[in-house]
Motif scaffolding. Structure first.
Motif, mmCIF file in Angstrom:
data_model
loop_
_atom_site.group_PDB
_atom_site.id
_atom_site.type_symbol
_atom_site.label_atom_id
_atom_site.label_comp_id
_atom_site.label_asym_id
_atom_site.label_seq_id
_atom_site.Cartn_x
_atom_site.Cartn_y
_atom_site.Cartn_z
ATOM 1 N N LEU A 48 0.826 -1.207 0.000
ATOM 2 C CA LEU A 48 0.000 0.000 0.000
ATOM 3 C C LEU A 48 0.863 1.261 0.000
ATOM 4 O O LEU A 48 0.552 2.236 -0.688
ATOM 5 N N ALA A 49 1.959 1.245 0.745
ATOM 6 C CA ALA A 49 2.858 2.407 0.794
ATOM 7 C C ALA A 49 3.469 2.699 -0.566
ATOM 8 O O ALA A 49 3.692 3.856 -0.921
ATOM 9 N N ALA A 75 -6.287 0.249 11.641
ATOM 10 C CA ALA A 75 -4.839 -0.002 11.625
ATOM 11 C C ALA A 75 -4.113 0.938 10.659
ATOM 12 O O ALA A 75 -2.913 1.183 10.817
ATOM 13 N N SER A 76 -4.845 1.489 9.691
ATOM 14 C CA SER A 76 -4.210 2.405 8.728
ATOM 15 C C SER A 76 -3.839 3.739 9.372
ATOM 16 O O SER A 76 -3.210 4.582 8.725
ATOM 17 N N SER A 77 -4.188 3.927 10.636
ATOM 18 C CA SER A 77 -3.837 5.181 11.316
ATOM 19 C C SER A 77 -2.325 5.399 11.366
ATOM 20 O O SER A 77 -1.866 6.537 11.434
ATOM 21 N N LYS A 78 -1.555 4.325 11.305
ATOM 22 C CA LYS A 78 -0.098 4.481 11.267
ATOM 23 C C LYS A 78 0.328 5.174 9.974
ATOM 24 O O LYS A 78 1.192 6.051 9.980
ATOM 25 N N ALA A 79 -0.293 4.790 8.864
ATOM 26 C CA ALA A 79 -0.018 5.461 7.588
ATOM 27 C C ALA A 79 -0.553 6.895 7.619
ATOM 28 O O ALA A 79 0.053 7.802 7.049
ATOM 29 N N TRP A 80 -1.693 7.100 8.288
ATOM 30 C CA TRP A 80 -2.268 8.440 8.402
ATOM 31 C C TRP A 80 -1.328 9.368 9.161
ATOM 32 O O TRP A 80 -1.109 10.513 8.751
ATOM 33 N N GLN A 83 1.140 10.571 6.995
ATOM 34 C CA GLN A 83 0.558 11.014 5.725
ATOM 35 C C GLN A 83 1.165 10.239 4.543
ATOM 36 O O GLN A 83 1.392 10.777 3.452
ATOM 37 N N ASN A 84 1.385 8.953 4.767
ATOM 38 C CA ASN A 84 2.000 8.076 3.772
ATOM 39 C C ASN A 84 1.154 7.910 2.520
ATOM 40 O O ASN A 84 1.689 7.651 1.451
ATOM 41 N N TRP A 85 -0.150 8.045 2.629
ATOM 42 C CA TRP A 85 -1.030 7.870 1.465
ATOM 43 C C TRP A 85 -1.457 9.199 0.844
ATOM 44 O O TRP A 85 -2.261 9.227 -0.079
ATOM 45 N N LYS A 86 -0.909 10.316 1.329
ATOM 46 C CA LYS A 86 -1.290 11.631 0.831
ATOM 47 C C LYS A 86 -1.077 11.719 -0.679
ATOM 48 O O LYS A 86 -0.026 11.327 -1.194
ATOM 49 N N MET A 115 -10.339 10.568 2.548
ATOM 50 C CA MET A 115 -10.142 11.987 2.859
ATOM 51 C C MET A 115 -9.306 12.153 4.122
ATOM 52 O O MET A 115 -8.478 13.060 4.201
ATOM 53 N N GLN A 116 -9.483 11.278 5.108
ATOM 54 C CA GLN A 116 -8.650 11.313 6.304
ATOM 55 C C GLN A 116 -7.174 11.140 5.937
ATOM 56 O O GLN A 116 -6.301 11.745 6.549
ATOM 57 N N HIS A 117 -6.930 10.331 4.919
ATOM 58 C CA HIS A 117 -5.559 10.067 4.468
ATOM 59 C C HIS A 117 -5.071 11.090 3.434
ATOM 60 O O HIS A 117 -3.984 10.928 2.879
ATOM 61 N N SER A 118 -5.861 12.119 3.170
ATOM 62 C CA SER A 118 -5.497 13.180 2.203
ATOM 63 C C SER A 118 -5.312 12.631 0.788
ATOM 64 O O SER A 118 -4.443 13.079 0.036
ATOM 65 N N MET A 119 -6.143 11.655 0.432
ATOM 66 C CA MET A 119 -6.070 11.032 -0.888
ATOM 67 C C MET A 119 -6.975 11.774 -1.880
ATOM 68 O O MET A 119 -7.725 12.673 -1.498
#
Length: 185
Positions: A48-49, A75-80, A83-86, A115-119
Protein backbone atom coordinates in the motif's frame (compact mmCIF):
# COMPACT_ATOMS: atom_id res chain seq x y z
CA UNK A 1 3.39 4.64 -18.01
CA UNK A 2 1.27 2.27 -15.95
CA UNK A 3 0.93 2.97 -12.27
CA UNK A 4 1.04 0.59 -9.34
CA UNK A 5 -2.54 0.01 -8.24
CA UNK A 6 -3.65 -2.11 -5.29
CA UNK A 7 -7.19 -3.37 -4.66
CA UNK A 8 -7.46 -3.90 -0.90
CA UNK A 9 -10.70 -5.62 0.08
CA UNK A 10 -12.55 -7.87 2.47
CA UNK A 11 -15.02 -10.46 1.21
CA UNK A 12 -17.20 -12.48 3.53
CA UNK A 13 -18.83 -14.89 1.09
CA UNK A 14 -16.87 -14.43 -2.13
CA UNK A 15 -19.07 -11.90 -3.92
CA UNK A 16 -16.91 -8.89 -3.03
CA UNK A 17 -13.82 -10.91 -4.00
CA UNK A 18 -15.30 -11.54 -7.45
CA UNK A 19 -16.05 -7.84 -7.75
CA UNK A 20 -12.48 -7.03 -6.61
CA UNK A 21 -11.14 -9.33 -9.33
CA UNK A 22 -13.20 -7.46 -11.96
CA UNK A 23 -11.97 -4.09 -10.66
CA UNK A 24 -8.36 -5.36 -10.66
CA UNK A 25 -8.77 -6.71 -14.18
CA UNK A 26 -9.87 -3.30 -15.44
CA UNK A 27 -7.17 -1.45 -13.52
CA UNK A 28 -4.28 -3.83 -14.14
CA UNK A 29 -4.06 -3.97 -10.35
CA UNK A 30 -2.84 -6.40 -7.71
CA UNK A 31 -5.26 -7.87 -5.18
CA UNK A 32 -4.61 -7.46 -1.46
CA UNK A 33 -7.21 -9.39 0.54
CA UNK A 34 -8.06 -8.60 4.15
CA UNK A 35 -8.45 -11.92 5.97
CA UNK A 36 -11.30 -13.15 8.17
CA UNK A 37 -9.59 -11.60 11.21
CA UNK A 38 -9.17 -8.16 9.60
CA UNK A 39 -5.46 -8.51 8.84
CA UNK A 40 -3.39 -8.01 5.71
CA UNK A 41 -0.97 -10.65 4.47
CA UNK A 42 2.71 -10.16 5.20
CA UNK A 43 4.08 -7.26 3.17
CA UNK A 44 0.60 -5.78 2.67
CA UNK A 45 1.31 -2.45 4.33
CA UNK A 46 4.45 -2.08 2.23
CA UNK A 47 2.44 -2.75 -0.95
CA UNK A 48 0.00 0.00 0.00
CA UNK A 49 2.86 2.41 0.79
CA UNK A 50 4.36 1.81 -2.66
CA UNK A 51 1.05 2.14 -4.54
CA UNK A 52 0.06 5.08 -6.72
CA UNK A 53 -3.62 4.19 -6.28
CA UNK A 54 -5.55 2.25 -3.65
CA UNK A 55 -8.99 0.92 -4.52
CA UNK A 56 -10.87 -0.21 -1.41
CA UNK A 57 -13.68 -2.73 -1.32
CA UNK A 58 -15.98 -4.15 1.33
CA UNK A 59 -19.33 -5.84 1.41
CA UNK A 60 -22.08 -3.72 2.90
CA UNK A 61 -23.11 -5.26 6.20
CA UNK A 62 -25.68 -3.48 8.37
CA UNK A 63 -25.22 -0.24 6.40
CA UNK A 64 -21.42 0.00 6.48
CA UNK A 65 -18.17 -1.84 5.86
CA UNK A 66 -17.53 -5.25 7.43
CA UNK A 67 -15.85 -5.31 10.84
CA UNK A 68 -12.80 -6.85 9.16
CA UNK A 69 -12.48 -3.87 6.83
CA UNK A 70 -13.01 -1.52 9.78
CA UNK A 71 -10.15 -3.22 11.63
CA UNK A 72 -7.92 -2.64 8.60
CA UNK A 73 -9.07 1.00 8.42
CA UNK A 74 -8.29 1.55 12.09
CA UNK A 75 -4.84 0.00 11.62
CA UNK A 76 -4.21 2.41 8.73
CA UNK A 77 -3.84 5.18 11.32
CA UNK A 78 -0.10 4.48 11.27
CA UNK A 79 -0.02 5.46 7.59
CA UNK A 80 -2.27 8.44 8.40
CA UNK A 81 0.08 9.70 11.09
CA UNK A 82 2.93 9.99 8.58
CA UNK A 83 0.56 11.01 5.72
CA UNK A 84 2.00 8.08 3.77
CA UNK A 85 -1.03 7.87 1.47
CA UNK A 86 -1.29 11.63 0.83
CA UNK A 87 -2.10 12.45 -2.81
CA UNK A 88 -2.48 8.79 -3.79
CA UNK A 89 -5.53 8.05 -5.92
CA UNK A 90 -8.37 6.42 -3.98
CA UNK A 91 -11.63 4.76 -4.99
CA UNK A 92 -14.10 2.30 -3.56
CA UNK A 93 -16.65 -0.40 -4.31
CA UNK A 94 -19.19 -2.51 -2.49
CA UNK A 95 -21.77 -5.26 -2.87
CA UNK A 96 -24.90 -6.06 -0.87
CA UNK A 97 -27.86 -8.39 -1.19
CA UNK A 98 -30.53 -5.71 -1.64
CA UNK A 99 -30.83 -3.30 -4.54
CA UNK A 100 -30.27 -0.37 -2.18
CA UNK A 101 -28.92 -2.14 0.88
CA UNK A 102 -27.44 1.15 2.11
CA UNK A 103 -24.42 0.69 -0.17
CA UNK A 104 -23.96 4.47 -0.44
CA UNK A 105 -23.28 4.55 3.30
CA UNK A 106 -20.42 2.11 2.75
CA UNK A 107 -19.01 4.19 -0.09
CA UNK A 108 -19.24 7.30 2.12
CA UNK A 109 -17.25 5.44 4.77
CA UNK A 110 -14.55 4.56 2.20
CA UNK A 111 -14.56 8.15 0.90
CA UNK A 112 -14.17 9.52 4.43
CA UNK A 113 -11.28 7.14 5.10
CA UNK A 114 -9.60 8.34 1.89
CA UNK A 115 -10.14 11.99 2.86
CA UNK A 116 -8.65 11.31 6.30
CA UNK A 117 -5.56 10.07 4.47
CA UNK A 118 -5.50 13.18 2.20
CA UNK A 119 -6.07 11.03 -0.89
CA UNK A 120 -7.69 12.01 -4.21
CA UNK A 121 -11.06 10.26 -4.74
CA UNK A 122 -12.22 8.94 -8.12
CA UNK A 123 -15.87 8.17 -8.85
CA UNK A 124 -17.27 5.92 -11.55
CA UNK A 125 -17.50 8.48 -14.34
CA UNK A 126 -20.46 6.46 -15.68
CA UNK A 127 -23.97 7.56 -16.44
CA UNK A 128 -26.65 5.40 -14.83
CA UNK A 129 -28.74 2.98 -16.85
CA UNK A 130 -32.04 4.61 -15.98
CA UNK A 131 -34.22 4.46 -19.08
CA UNK A 132 -37.31 2.30 -19.53
CA UNK A 133 -35.30 0.12 -21.90
CA UNK A 134 -32.60 -0.56 -19.27
CA UNK A 135 -32.09 -4.12 -18.08
CA UNK A 136 -30.47 -5.45 -14.91
CA UNK A 137 -27.40 -6.44 -16.93
CA UNK A 138 -26.69 -2.93 -18.17
CA UNK A 139 -23.62 -1.01 -17.06
CA UNK A 140 -24.14 0.96 -13.82
CA UNK A 141 -27.73 -0.23 -13.43
CA UNK A 142 -27.42 0.27 -9.65
CA UNK A 143 -26.70 3.91 -10.58
CA UNK A 144 -23.70 4.98 -8.52
CA UNK A 145 -21.43 7.91 -9.19
CA UNK A 146 -19.39 7.65 -5.97
CA UNK A 147 -17.93 4.20 -6.57
CA UNK A 148 -18.86 0.86 -8.07
CA UNK A 149 -21.86 -0.93 -6.61
CA UNK A 150 -23.21 -4.43 -7.15
CA UNK A 151 -26.32 -6.12 -5.86
CA UNK A 152 -26.29 -9.88 -5.42
CA UNK A 153 -29.28 -11.65 -3.83
CA UNK A 154 -28.46 -13.31 -0.51
CA UNK A 155 -29.16 -16.77 -1.90
CA UNK A 156 -27.12 -16.27 -5.10
CA UNK A 157 -23.78 -17.98 -5.52
CA UNK A 158 -20.65 -16.14 -6.61
CA UNK A 159 -21.15 -17.60 -10.08
CA UNK A 160 -24.60 -16.00 -10.26
CA UNK A 161 -23.32 -12.44 -9.99
CA UNK A 162 -24.70 -10.39 -12.84
CA UNK A 163 -22.46 -9.68 -15.82
CA UNK A 164 -23.54 -6.03 -15.87
CA UNK A 165 -22.36 -5.49 -12.28
CA UNK A 166 -19.04 -7.19 -13.01
CA UNK A 167 -18.55 -5.17 -16.20
CA UNK A 168 -19.34 -2.01 -14.24
CA UNK A 169 -16.61 -3.02 -11.78
CA UNK A 170 -14.14 -3.70 -14.60
CA UNK A 171 -14.83 -0.35 -16.27
CA UNK A 172 -14.54 1.37 -12.89
CA UNK A 173 -11.09 -0.17 -12.38
CA UNK A 174 -10.11 0.98 -15.87
CA UNK A 175 -11.20 4.54 -15.04
CA UNK A 176 -9.17 4.57 -11.82
CA UNK A 177 -6.09 3.43 -13.76
CA UNK A 178 -6.62 6.16 -16.38
CA UNK A 179 -6.98 8.85 -13.71
CA UNK A 180 -3.93 7.53 -11.84
CA UNK A 181 -1.87 7.76 -15.03
CA UNK A 182 -2.96 11.39 -15.53
CA UNK A 183 -2.67 12.60 -11.95
CA UNK A 184 0.32 10.59 -10.76
CA UNK A 185 2.17 11.22 -14.04
Amino acid sequence: MSKKIIVVFHSGYGHTKRMAEAVANGAGASLLPIDAEGNLPEGGWEQLAAADAIIMGSPTYMGSVSWQFKRFADASSKAWFTQNWKDKIAAGFTNSASMNGDKLSTLHYLFTLAMQHSMIWVGTGMLPSNKKSATRNDINYVASSSGAMASTPSDASVDEMLPGDLETARLFGQRVAEVAAKVRG
